[in-house]
Design an enzyme around this catalytic site. Structure first.
Site: not given
Ligand code: DQA
Length: 139
Positions: A98, A22
């Site tokens: 996402h 991430y």
């Protein structure tokens, strides 16, 4: 346009958790960058780890004159029928987002119970997934 960015469960840990997936930037840093790139738009940012609160923010978007919702529901994506029903109860369009490419990860991430009631899905482009989803409202 008034755009509402909703981040769900564990997204407050962005920049701290699993940086290889991430990234190292915090959610606040990412949000600041998004706002700077979408100067012509009114960007509203919301994060919650609670499923019901996310449903309420989706319900309220309608009265608040939001033109589009960019939703990264985190793991809720894969099993929350409550968030799915909340999306289906409003006319405000929602794009599912996402940061990671969920289809190249564990099998449980391949399934979204939200996608069917969303206008579209953007995944795999890191923080740019949010901007790409926002731009889709202008097509
Ligand atoms: C995520 C992917 C989800 O599977 C995961 O549970 C997250 C983040 C993403 O942005 O890549 O928390 O939504």
């Amino acid at each position: 346009m008034k755009l509402l960015f909703i981040n769900g469960v564990n997204l407050n840990m962005t920049g701290i958790r699993e940086k290889g997936i991430y990234g190292a930037q915090t959610l606040d840093e990412i949000n600041a960058e998004i706002a700077a790139r979408l100067t012509g738009d009114e960007c509203v940012f919301y994060q919650s780890n609670c499923e019901g609160e996310i449903c309420t923010s989706i319900h309220n978007a309608q009265q608040e004159g939001v033109d589009g919702i960019i939703l990264n529901a985190g793991a809720f994506t894969h099993y929350s029928y409550a968030i799915r029903d909340a999306i289906a109860s409003v006319t405000v369009p929602v794009v599912e987002v996402h940061m990671s490419n969920v289809h190249s990860r564990e099998e449980f991430r391949h399934k979204s119970v939200l996608a069917e009631v969303c206008r579209g899905v953007v995944c795999g482009f890191g923080k740019n997934s949010y901007v790409l989803a926002a731009e889709s409202f202008k097509l």
